[in-house]
Design a protein around this motif. Structure first.
Motif, short mmCIF file in Angstrom:
data_model
loop_
_atom_site.label_atom_id
_atom_site.label_comp_id
_atom_site.label_asym_id
_atom_site.label_seq_id
_atom_site.Cartn_x
_atom_site.Cartn_y
_atom_site.Cartn_z
N SER A 78 -11.42 -14.44 0.76
CA SER A 78 -9.96 -14.23 0.72
C SER A 78 -9.69 -12.74 0.80
O SER A 78 -10.45 -11.92 0.25
N MET A 79 -8.63 -12.38 1.45
CA MET A 79 -8.27 -10.97 1.61
C MET A 79 -7.88 -10.34 0.27
O MET A 79 -8.09 -9.16 0.07
N GLU A 80 -7.34 -11.14 -0.62
CA GLU A 80 -7.01 -10.62 -1.96
C GLU A 80 -8.27 -10.16 -2.68
O GLU A 80 -8.28 -9.10 -3.31
N PHE A 81 -9.31 -10.98 -2.57
CA PHE A 81 -10.57 -10.62 -3.21
C PHE A 81 -11.12 -9.34 -2.61
O PHE A 81 -11.59 -8.46 -3.33
N LEU A 82 -11.05 -9.20 -1.30
CA LEU A 82 -11.52 -8.00 -0.61
C LEU A 82 -10.77 -6.78 -1.11
O LEU A 82 -11.38 -5.75 -1.45
N THR A 83 -9.46 -6.87 -1.20
CA THR A 83 -8.63 -5.75 -1.66
C THR A 83 -8.98 -5.37 -3.10
O THR A 83 -9.13 -4.19 -3.42
N GLN A 84 -9.13 -6.37 -3.95
CA GLN A 84 -9.47 -6.10 -5.35
C GLN A 84 -10.84 -5.43 -5.45
O GLN A 84 -11.03 -4.48 -6.22
N LYS A 85 -11.80 -5.93 -4.70
CA LYS A 85 -13.16 -5.38 -4.76
C LYS A 85 -13.19 -3.94 -4.26
O LYS A 85 -13.87 -3.09 -4.85
N LEU A 86 -12.44 -3.64 -3.21
CA LEU A 86 -12.38 -2.26 -2.70
C LEU A 86 -11.75 -1.34 -3.74
O LEU A 86 -12.19 -0.19 -3.90
N ASN A 87 -10.73 -1.83 -4.44
CA ASN A 87 -10.13 -1.02 -5.50
C ASN A 87 -11.12 -0.76 -6.63
O ASN A 87 -11.14 0.33 -7.21
N VAL A 88 -11.95 -1.76 -6.93
CA VAL A 88 -12.98 -1.58 -7.96
C VAL A 88 -13.97 -0.51 -7.52
O VAL A 88 -14.36 0.36 -8.31
N PHE A 89 -14.38 -0.53 -6.25
CA PHE A 89 -15.31 0.49 -5.74
C PHE A 89 -14.70 1.89 -5.83
O PHE A 89 -15.37 2.85 -6.23
N LYS A 90 -13.45 2.01 -5.45
CA LYS A 90 -12.79 3.31 -5.51
C LYS A 90 -12.71 3.81 -6.95
O LYS A 90 -12.94 4.99 -7.23
N THR A 91 -12.39 2.90 -7.86
CA THR A 91 -12.29 3.28 -9.28
C THR A 91 -13.65 3.74 -9.80
O THR A 91 -13.75 4.75 -10.49
N GLU A 92 -14.69 2.98 -9.47
CA GLU A 92 -16.04 3.34 -9.90
C GLU A 92 -16.45 4.69 -9.33
O GLU A 92 -17.02 5.53 -10.02
N PHE A 93 -16.14 4.90 -8.05
CA PHE A 93 -16.47 6.16 -7.39
C PHE A 93 -15.77 7.33 -8.09
O PHE A 93 -16.39 8.35 -8.38
N ARG A 94 -14.49 7.17 -8.37
CA ARG A 94 -13.74 8.24 -9.04
C ARG A 94 -14.29 8.52 -10.44
O ARG A 94 -14.35 9.66 -10.89
N TYR A 95 -14.68 7.47 -11.13
CA TYR A 95 -15.25 7.64 -12.46
C TYR A 95 -16.56 8.43 -12.38
O TYR A 95 -16.79 9.35 -13.18
#
Length: 189
Positions: A78-95
């Motif tokens: 699902s595209m929602e899952f893709l969007t959420q997962k990409l946001n998680v990656f960005k958050t982890e990267f920033r952390y």
């Protein structure tokens, strides 16, 4: 203790195994015996340099996101899952970037303290510390820039995001193709 008795109980001239020893040889023998006990004649083995553990940032960037994306795309598709997962990656990267910046800032603080302590002792040492501080400030500036670019899927994170998207879309496509194939054959009805 027995070998002390053997060494010092000898006479200046002894016959051992049909060999005559002179006093000089007898005096040299204790040294050779001590040498046998305490000297390791095998050459040292070169120690391998400790393999550096990758930093959190390096580990993040070296992860195979294509495989992760494929599995998630196949399972969730699902595209929602893709969007959420990409946001998680960005958050982890920033952390991870924030942690790297904090580490560099702490090192700068320690170097400034060291510079204060060594000022007046050695100008060369003060200059070396100043160079290291300048280098660390440049690294912090680059990390800040990467953090800003990550909001737009640019910079270092771009490769990871693109790999994940590609894998996710491939996994989702494979799932849908299998579903269509299964329905068309009537095997799973």
């Amino acid at each position: 203790m027995n070998w002390f008795k053997r060494i010092f109980a000898r006479k200046p001239e002894m016959i051992v195994e049909n060999t005559v020893h002179t006093p000089k040889e007898v005096l040299d023998e204790p040294n050779s015996m001590l040498e046998e006990l305490f000297v390791d004649k095998t050459p040292p083995i070169a120690l391998k340099e400790e393999e550096k553990q990758p930093t959190l940032l390096q580990s993040f960037l070296q992860t195979n996101y294509s495989t992760l994306g494929f599995g998630d795309g196949y399972d969730h598709h699902s595209m929602e899952f893709l969007t959420q997962k990409l946001n998680v990656f960005k958050t982890e990267f920033r952390y991870i970037i924030d942690e790297a910046i904090d580490c560099r800032n702490q090192e700068i603080f320690q170097l400034r303290k060291q510079m204060i302590e060594t000022r007046g002792l050695s100008e060369r040492l003060v200059e070396q510390v100043e160079l290291r501080i300048a280098e660390l400030k440049e690294i912090v500036a680059k990390l800040e820039k990467e953090k800003e670019l990550s909001a737009f899927d640019e910079g270092l994170i771009m490769k990871s995001i693109n790999q994940y998207k590609e894998g996710f879309l491939r996994g989702s496509k494979d799932y849908h193709e299998e579903k269509l194939f299964a329905q068309a054959t009537g095997l799973f009805n």
